[in-house]
Design a protein around this motif. Sequence first.
Motif, short mmCIF file in Angstrom:
data_model
loop_
_atom_site.label_atom_id
_atom_site.label_comp_id
_atom_site.label_asym_id
_atom_site.label_seq_id
_atom_site.Cartn_x
_atom_site.Cartn_y
_atom_site.Cartn_z
N GLU A 299 -21.60 -33.34 71.79
CA GLU A 299 -21.74 -31.89 71.67
C GLU A 299 -21.51 -31.19 73.00
O GLU A 299 -21.11 -30.02 73.03
N SER A 300 -21.75 -31.89 74.09
CA SER A 300 -21.53 -31.29 75.40
C SER A 300 -20.05 -31.20 75.75
O SER A 300 -19.69 -30.58 76.76
N ASP A 301 -19.19 -31.80 74.94
CA ASP A 301 -17.75 -31.80 75.23
C ASP A 301 -17.04 -30.57 74.69
O ASP A 301 -15.84 -30.40 74.94
N TYR A 302 -17.72 -29.73 73.95
CA TYR A 302 -17.06 -28.55 73.39
C TYR A 302 -18.06 -27.42 73.24
O TYR A 302 -19.28 -27.64 73.19
N ASN A 303 -17.54 -26.20 73.19
CA ASN A 303 -18.39 -25.03 72.96
C ASN A 303 -17.84 -24.14 71.85
O ASN A 303 -18.25 -22.99 71.70
N THR A 304 -16.90 -24.67 71.08
CA THR A 304 -16.31 -23.90 69.99
C THR A 304 -17.36 -23.61 68.92
O THR A 304 -18.05 -24.53 68.46
N LEU A 305 -17.46 -22.36 68.54
CA LEU A 305 -18.42 -21.97 67.52
C LEU A 305 -17.94 -22.43 66.15
O LEU A 305 -16.73 -22.59 65.93
N PRO A 306 -18.85 -22.63 65.22
CA PRO A 306 -18.43 -23.02 63.87
C PRO A 306 -17.58 -21.93 63.23
O PRO A 306 -17.67 -20.75 63.60
N PRO A 307 -16.75 -22.29 62.26
CA PRO A 307 -15.96 -21.28 61.55
C PRO A 307 -16.86 -20.33 60.79
O PRO A 307 -18.01 -20.66 60.47
N PHE B 231 -15.61 -23.80 52.48
CA PHE B 231 -16.11 -25.16 52.27
C PHE B 231 -16.43 -25.80 53.60
O PHE B 231 -17.41 -26.52 53.76
N GLN B 232 -15.58 -25.53 54.60
CA GLN B 232 -15.77 -26.12 55.92
C GLN B 232 -17.02 -25.59 56.60
O GLN B 232 -17.67 -26.31 57.37
N TYR B 233 -17.38 -24.36 56.32
CA TYR B 233 -18.59 -23.76 56.89
C TYR B 233 -19.82 -24.58 56.53
O TYR B 233 -20.71 -24.81 57.37
N LEU B 234 -19.88 -25.05 55.29
CA LEU B 234 -21.03 -25.84 54.85
C LEU B 234 -21.08 -27.18 55.56
O LEU B 234 -22.15 -27.67 55.91
N LEU B 235 -19.92 -27.81 55.77
CA LEU B 235 -19.89 -29.08 56.49
C LEU B 235 -20.27 -28.90 57.95
O LEU B 235 -20.99 -29.71 58.53
N GLU C 23 -25.62 -25.35 47.61
CA GLU C 23 -24.77 -24.18 47.79
C GLU C 23 -23.46 -24.34 47.03
O GLU C 23 -22.99 -23.42 46.36
N THR C 24 -22.89 -25.51 47.11
CA THR C 24 -21.65 -25.73 46.36
C THR C 24 -21.91 -25.73 44.86
O THR C 24 -21.10 -25.23 44.08
N ALA C 25 -23.05 -26.29 44.44
CA ALA C 25 -23.38 -26.30 43.02
C ALA C 25 -23.55 -24.88 42.50
O ALA C 25 -23.08 -24.55 41.41
N HIS C 26 -24.22 -24.03 43.29
CA HIS C 26 -24.39 -22.63 42.91
C HIS C 26 -23.04 -21.93 42.84
O HIS C 26 -22.78 -21.12 41.95
N SER D 84 -7.51 -30.63 51.87
CA SER D 84 -6.72 -30.68 53.10
C SER D 84 -7.38 -29.99 54.26
O SER D 84 -6.92 -30.09 55.38
N ARG D 85 -8.47 -29.25 54.01
CA ARG D 85 -9.19 -28.63 55.11
C ARG D 85 -10.67 -28.95 54.96
O ARG D 85 -11.32 -28.48 54.05
N PHE D 86 -11.20 -29.79 55.90
CA PHE D 86 -12.63 -30.06 55.87
C PHE D 86 -13.39 -28.81 56.32
O PHE D 86 -14.54 -28.68 56.17
#
Length: 451
Positions: A126-134, A162-166, A209-212, A449-451
């Motif tokens: 985690e210290s190798d990046y500072n990119t915020l989640p999508p 979908f990627q936001y949840l992961l 969340e996905t089930a809902h 195709s997009r996690f």
Amino acid sequence: MSTSGVLHSDADIRREIAEKSNLWLDVAQSWLSAPFEKDRLTLKGIQIYCLLLLARQVHRKGADLIWISMGSLTRMAMQMGLHQDPSSLGNMSLWQTEIRRRLWYTVLEMNIQAALDSGMTPMINESDYNTLPPSIIGDTDLDAVSNEICRDTTPPRTQRSFQYLLASSFSLRLRAARVINSLQEEPSYDQVLKLSQELAFTCRAAVEETAHSVSGDQPALGSQFAYSFCSHLLNRFLLCLHFRYAIQATKNPIYAHSHRVCLDVALDMVSLLDDELYGRLLVNGGGMFRDIITRGAMVIHLELNAEKETNISILAKERARARQEPLLKDARRVVQYAKDRLCLGETNVKGYIFLRMATAQTEAMLDGLPVEQAMRVATLESLEECETILNGMSANLRKDSVKCSFEAWGYNGDMSSPVLDDNFDFFANDGFDYEGLDSFYFQNLEDLSRF
């Protein structure tokens, strides 16, 4: 098309795409590996690399070696600065910002899944990046809202990423992966239970969340496929975290909780086969799509073959047999799943033979029949079936083998120069019938195709 071809509703088209995918993936790999690789350091280059590695797992093409290739992809992404949040790289539009964040978290997700499959440590901290989640914005809504809202504004609940949840559980799963694959540090069981509790809570929230989203009036993620995919990618961490302790539970009851967790996850994975669309992916795929016939099957048979009292009445044995029947049904389902994989091109017969033997052993024990004889018969029958399947596979390869002409792909004999940079007209001359591609084929590309 290689990545999502197994999802098509037409079996003939699935088969045709599978035949051509070997060549397509070879050409894509050659293009990415050609000299002057700096020309490939683009967002499109990263996208192609991600799809290539995912397609290799879908088609079992070096699927067990994905972790090696992930090192190259991760370093390419960092060389392009995707590990730095776009906010520190100058003015960018919302669209550009989101694409970079989503690509980086795609790389992170593929990295951690590959590490789990290979038994290696993740190649990132985690210290190798500072990119915020999508952001929470779904892909199909991104273009529409990119010029209207800022990142912190919650969009209408028409579709969620979908990627936001992961991404919301990535940090926790990164810790779990390090615990699972560590060679030197052995955490206490209390630490494992604490991590498991946090992981179960986070994964359950994402899956709910996905089930809902699937059951709502306006599905946010779009399909049952999203639910199955999310459930699989998240819950397999719980299975791997508890697996070693579940094995020990047969001798040490202190680990009974781990056995129960593993059994629940294994049965959940078997239930994913009921999803017709996701089931196609599980039957075809390798790498992270093989959990059911590895750890999952072992846990189910571990439960079925647990030591039981022998000095009980006949009626008690019948009741015990009835209670075990649902679990035995799942075991038979896994056996059929392993056979289906062989029919679709899997060449490793050991898994199917082992599962047939294990199931025969369990059935003989429950029915009070000679165990060794039942296992011997199951072994011989499964060997004959495998021989028939492999002979048929060999005959089909000789009869229907695709004669690949590299000239049709623009290959001039010089692998040092890229051949696919500009001209993609070869698709029109390759004999592939595009008329059969129905719209349903494309509906689940975002999830896959997009996690």
